[in-house]
Write an enzyme that holds these catalytic residues in place. Structure first.
Site, mmCIF file in Angstrom:
data_model
loop_
_atom_site.group_PDB
_atom_site.id
_atom_site.type_symbol
_atom_site.label_atom_id
_atom_site.label_comp_id
_atom_site.label_asym_id
_atom_site.label_seq_id
_atom_site.Cartn_x
_atom_site.Cartn_y
_atom_site.Cartn_z
ATOM 1 N N LYS A 60 0.851 -1.193 0.000
ATOM 2 C CA LYS A 60 0.000 0.000 0.000
ATOM 3 C C LYS A 60 0.886 1.242 0.000
ATOM 4 O O LYS A 60 1.775 1.389 0.842
ATOM 5 C CB LYS A 60 -0.926 0.003 1.227
ATOM 6 N N ARG A 93 -7.839 -0.311 0.500
ATOM 7 C CA ARG A 93 -8.366 -1.497 -0.204
ATOM 8 C C ARG A 93 -8.712 -1.161 -1.651
ATOM 9 O O ARG A 93 -8.649 -2.018 -2.526
ATOM 10 C CB ARG A 93 -9.576 -2.044 0.572
ATOM 11 N N LYS A 145 -10.226 12.586 8.430
ATOM 12 C CA LYS A 145 -9.798 12.086 9.734
ATOM 13 C C LYS A 145 -9.741 13.240 10.732
ATOM 14 O O LYS A 145 -9.449 14.375 10.342
ATOM 15 C CB LYS A 145 -8.376 11.506 9.627
ATOM 16 N N ASP A 147 1.371 6.092 5.718
ATOM 17 C CA ASP A 147 0.435 5.182 5.061
ATOM 18 C C ASP A 147 1.022 4.575 3.776
ATOM 19 O O ASP A 147 0.332 3.879 3.044
ATOM 20 C CB ASP A 147 -0.887 5.916 4.772
ATOM 21 N N ASP A 176 -12.250 7.152 3.652
ATOM 22 C CA ASP A 176 -11.062 6.838 4.449
ATOM 23 C C ASP A 176 -10.693 5.352 4.345
ATOM 24 O O ASP A 176 -9.601 4.955 4.755
ATOM 25 C CB ASP A 176 -11.292 7.238 5.912
ATOM 26 N N GLU A 216 -9.599 3.787 1.916
ATOM 27 C CA GLU A 216 -9.072 3.964 0.566
ATOM 28 C C GLU A 216 -8.023 2.920 0.192
ATOM 29 O O GLU A 216 -7.820 2.622 -0.984
ATOM 30 C CB GLU A 216 -8.464 5.374 0.425
HETATM 31 N N1 BES Z 1 -4.518 4.232 6.815
HETATM 32 C C1 BES Z 1 -5.675 3.933 7.574
HETATM 33 C C2 BES Z 1 -5.434 2.837 8.612
HETATM 34 C C3 BES Z 1 -4.510 3.177 9.745
HETATM 35 C C4 BES Z 1 -5.009 3.670 10.923
HETATM 36 C C5 BES Z 1 -3.159 2.957 9.640
HETATM 37 C C6 BES Z 1 -4.165 3.958 11.975
HETATM 38 C C7 BES Z 1 -2.304 3.251 10.688
HETATM 39 C C8 BES Z 1 -2.825 3.746 11.860
HETATM 40 C C9 BES Z 1 -6.799 3.446 6.664
HETATM 41 O O1 BES Z 1 -6.799 3.972 5.384
HETATM 42 C C10 BES Z 1 -8.082 3.832 7.305
HETATM 43 O O2 BES Z 1 -8.291 4.989 7.511
HETATM 44 N N2 BES Z 1 -8.916 2.855 7.604
HETATM 45 C C11 BES Z 1 -10.171 3.103 8.229
HETATM 46 C C12 BES Z 1 -11.156 2.116 7.667
HETATM 47 C C13 BES Z 1 -12.567 2.381 8.092
HETATM 48 C C14 BES Z 1 -13.058 3.686 7.512
HETATM 49 C C15 BES Z 1 -13.434 1.231 7.620
HETATM 50 C C16 BES Z 1 -9.984 2.901 9.728
HETATM 51 O O3 BES Z 1 -9.238 2.025 10.133
HETATM 52 O O4 BES Z 1 -10.589 3.648 10.483
HETATM 53 ZN ZN ZN Z 2 -4.941 4.608 4.642
HETATM 54 ZN ZN ZN Z 3 -7.843 5.829 5.272
#
Ligand code: BES
Ligand code: ZN
Ligand code: ZN
Length: 491
Positions: free
Chosen positions: A261, A347, A273, A284, A343, A345
């Site tokens: 990723k 996947r 966020k 990320d 968010d 994103e």
């Molecule tokens: N990059 C984030 C995941 C992440 C969170 C990595 C904290 C490192 C530390 C990812 O893109 C994300 O924001 N995922 C969301 C998914 C949700 C909206 C289903 C999440 O984990 O809140």
């Molecule tokens: Zn992310």
């Molecule tokens: Zn995200």
């Protein structure tokens, strides 16, 4: 840090710091301890006994003798763990020694290599040299290195001549892996203003020994990577790139597809966020950094496998062109996706990278991603989540991770939750319910993987640290570089 390997008498070496190790409660019979004790006229044993030193895990005692130059002796406890856990203690102890040496302004350090039952000398020297070298990492792109910081000039490993060749193999391997980890850490630590998708592509294209293509926005559009492009829509200042790297040795045993990723900054997009969660989101692209760093070692590692490495690099930003919650996009595979949360994103970028990669007809796929905050909730900061459709592949990866102290833990690819990804208006939606977010994210990816053996590693936790271990610093860790080196070496 120049490594030397010698069969010599450590009490006679001209050095600033000598490091000796003992397993729990064995120091009194340890010949190196005995030798130093005699040399220092019983001071070592008297002190250690008085202080009830047991050589417990990470226990340490420093002896400083006046002289010109002064000599420091560091005695370290390995504790009683065995196997991979013991090597991890050694890695941490070696790192601790280096930090201590720097504190003492010692520039020449001598390790008396411990002999551990049922552990090959090259594994001992590998862990030791790796820990020691990793501890010297610093990131000085934006501020001067402090003047008082000390560079270790030589690290001497004392070992019997019979083991020297094996010890050297381990040290050479550590020199290589740590170079990779340092590159990954640099890429992660560089802020998103300077580590844009295009910049990441530039770094990849400079790598020797692999062929690299960096596909531009126009080419990605031509490829109809609608899912990846959807994420990139809001990032009009920094366009996306698709980085494709290929290593193809003669007589390759397998063809492996690695995907990392590469979201160079994740603001969340319009599903913005909160500020605190955004602070570290330059990380990320940690998985991309590790994949690129691994590829930078390929020519010298020369594994017997063909490797395709892909990074769909983009920012996730919220401008007027950005994807809106509720929008439907069409992935390269042709599946339509209702994006309810911009968010989620990662996947979306991975789905198209997987589809693009499948055209290479890989025997197996490993994708790595800082994919879900839920993985941090489930496993904490030190363990990556491991999911997939192939138990043997998962077991092998986990074993490689354990060997180098990069731990993963399995989570189920629970098909019961698949229905959470159903959308009333599209083939899929990009988020599941409130629970089991790491699993539903993996289930989403599975829709694109098909039957190819596949492992998915969610590194949201261990890719970054605020509480560094002895061989880490605050920031990117370079997690997965060393595990993948181990894995590719198995073929
Ligand atoms: N990059 C984030 C995941 C992440 C969170 C990595 C904290 C490192 C530390 C990812 O893109 C994300 O924001 N995922 C969301 C998914 C949700 C909206 C289903 C999440 O984990 O809140
Ligand atoms: Zn992310
Ligand atoms: Zn995200």
């Amino acid at each position: 840090m120049k490594w030397l390997i010698q069969d010599t008498e450590p009490t006679q070496v001209k050095t600033d710091l000598v490091v000796i190790f003992a397993e729990q409660n064995t120091w009194e019979t340890n010949p190196h301890f005995q030798k130093w004790n005699t040399f220092l006229q019983n001071l070592v044993f008297e002190t250690l006994k008085k202080e009830k030193f047991k050589a417990k895990e990470m226990e340490s005692r420093t002896f400083t003798m006046a002289g010109k130059p002064a000599l420091n002796l560091l005695v370290l406890g390995i504790g009683e763990k065995k196997g991979d856990d013991q090597l991890q203690i050694l890695r941490r102890l070696a790192a601790k020694s280096v930090k201590l040496a720097q504190g003492l302004k010692a520039t020449h350090i001598t390790f008396v290599l411990p002999e551990l039952a049922n552990v090959a000398a090259h594994d001992i020297s590998y862990s030791l040299a790796e820990g020691a070298k990793l501890a010297t990492y610093g990131f000085y792109r934006y501020k001067k290195k402090p003047e008082e910081s000390v560079e270790i000039e030589t690290a001497l490993i004392v070992t019997p001549q019979a083991l020297a060749a094996s010890v050297e193999t381990g040290v050479k391997k550590a020199e290589l892996t740590t170079e990779g980890v340092f590159l990954a850490r640099d890429l992660i630590n560089t802020p998103a203003c300077d580590m844009t998708p295009i910049e990441l592509g530039k770094v990849a294209s400079k790598i020797k020994g692999v062929s690299v293509k960096v596909h531009s926005l126009a080419e990605i559009q031509k490829l109809k990577m609608g899912s990846f492009l959807g994420v990139a829509l809001g990032s009009t200042q920094n366009p996306p790139v698709l980085i494709e790297m290929h290593y193809a040795p003669k007589n390759a045993k397998k063809k492996i597809l690695l995907i990392g990723k590469g979201v160079t900054f994740d603001s969340g997009g319009l599903s913005l966020k909160p500020p605190k969660s955004m602070e570290t989101m330059k990380d990320d692209m940690s998985a991309a950094a590790s994949v690129i760093a691994l590829m930078s070692l390929m020519e010298r590692l020369s594994p017997n496998v063909e490797v395709w490495a892909l990074v769909a690099a983009t920012e996730n930003m919220p401008d007027g062109h950005a994807l809106r919650p509720g929008d439907v996009i069409t992935s390269m595979k042709g599946k339509t996706i209702e994006v309810l949360n911009t968010d989620a994103e990662g996947r979306l970028t991975l789905a198209d990278a997987i589809e693009f990669g499948l055209e290479k007809k890989p025997d197996l796929i490993i994708d790595m991603a800082t994919l879900t905050g839920a993985c941090l909730v489930a496993l904490g900061q030190l363990y990556a989540g491991l999911l997939g459709n192939d138990q043997k592949l998962a077991d092998e990866l986990m074993a490689c991770g354990n060997k180098v102290g990069e731990k993963m833990w399995p989570l189920p690819l629970a098909e019961e939750y698949k229905e959470e990804l159903k959308s009333p208006i599209a083939d899929l939606k990009n988020v599941g319910g409130s629970y089991g977010g790491t699993i539903t994210a993996a289930l989403f990816l599975q829709e694109f993987v098909g039957k190819t053996p596949w492992a998915h590693i969610d590194i949201a936790g261990p890719s970054w640290t605020e509480k560094p271990r002895e061989y880490e610093t605050v920031g990117g860790t370079g997690f997965m570089v060393r595990t993948l080196v181990e894995f590719l070496g198995k073929f």
